[in-house]
Design a protein around this motif. Structure first.
Motif, PDB file in Angstrom:
ATOM      1  N   ALA A   3     -13.016 -18.166  28.631  1.00  0.00           N
ATOM      2  CA  ALA A   3     -14.055 -17.172  28.906  1.00  0.00           C
ATOM      3  C   ALA A   3     -15.425 -17.829  29.125  1.00  0.00           C
ATOM      4  O   ALA A   3     -16.119 -17.480  30.082  1.00  0.00           O
ATOM      5  N   LEU A  30     -11.667 -10.069  31.502  1.00  0.00           N
ATOM      6  CA  LEU A  30     -11.555 -10.523  30.119  1.00  0.00           C
ATOM      7  C   LEU A  30     -10.920  -9.407  29.292  1.00  0.00           C
ATOM      8  O   LEU A  30     -11.176  -8.227  29.544  1.00  0.00           O
ATOM      9  N   GLN A  35     -15.918 -10.657  24.103  1.00  0.00           N
ATOM     10  CA  GLN A  35     -15.870 -12.048  24.566  1.00  0.00           C
ATOM     11  C   GLN A  35     -17.081 -12.352  25.440  1.00  0.00           C
ATOM     12  O   GLN A  35     -17.713 -13.386  25.281  1.00  0.00           O
TER      13      GLN A  35
END
Length: 69
Positions: A3, A30, A35
């Motif tokens: 990420a 994601l 995140q």
């Protein structure tokens, strides 16, 4: 690709455009918005990025956004 790597590359590829955490998470597929939030909060502390209130380039809402400088 992790990420942090995805988000950093995306922001640098779209330099000067602003993105909220929600739109970054959706755009980069994601699994969780959190995140994106964790990564953007960290990027805000390093040079080359700015995280402030502004208009997101995707949803056009005014909220906390990040951009590469």
């Amino acid at each position: 690709m992790s990420a942090p790597t995805k988000i950093t590359a995306f922001l640098r590829d779209h330099k000067h455009s602003c993105y909220c955490d929600d739109c970054l998470a959706k755009e980069l597929k994601l699994p969780r918005r959190q995140q994106a939030e964790q990564v953007t909060a960290t990027l805000a502390t390093v040079g080359g990025f700015s995280r402030t209130n502004g208009e997101c380039s995707i949803c056009y809402n005014t909220k906390l956004v990040i951009r590469a400088l």
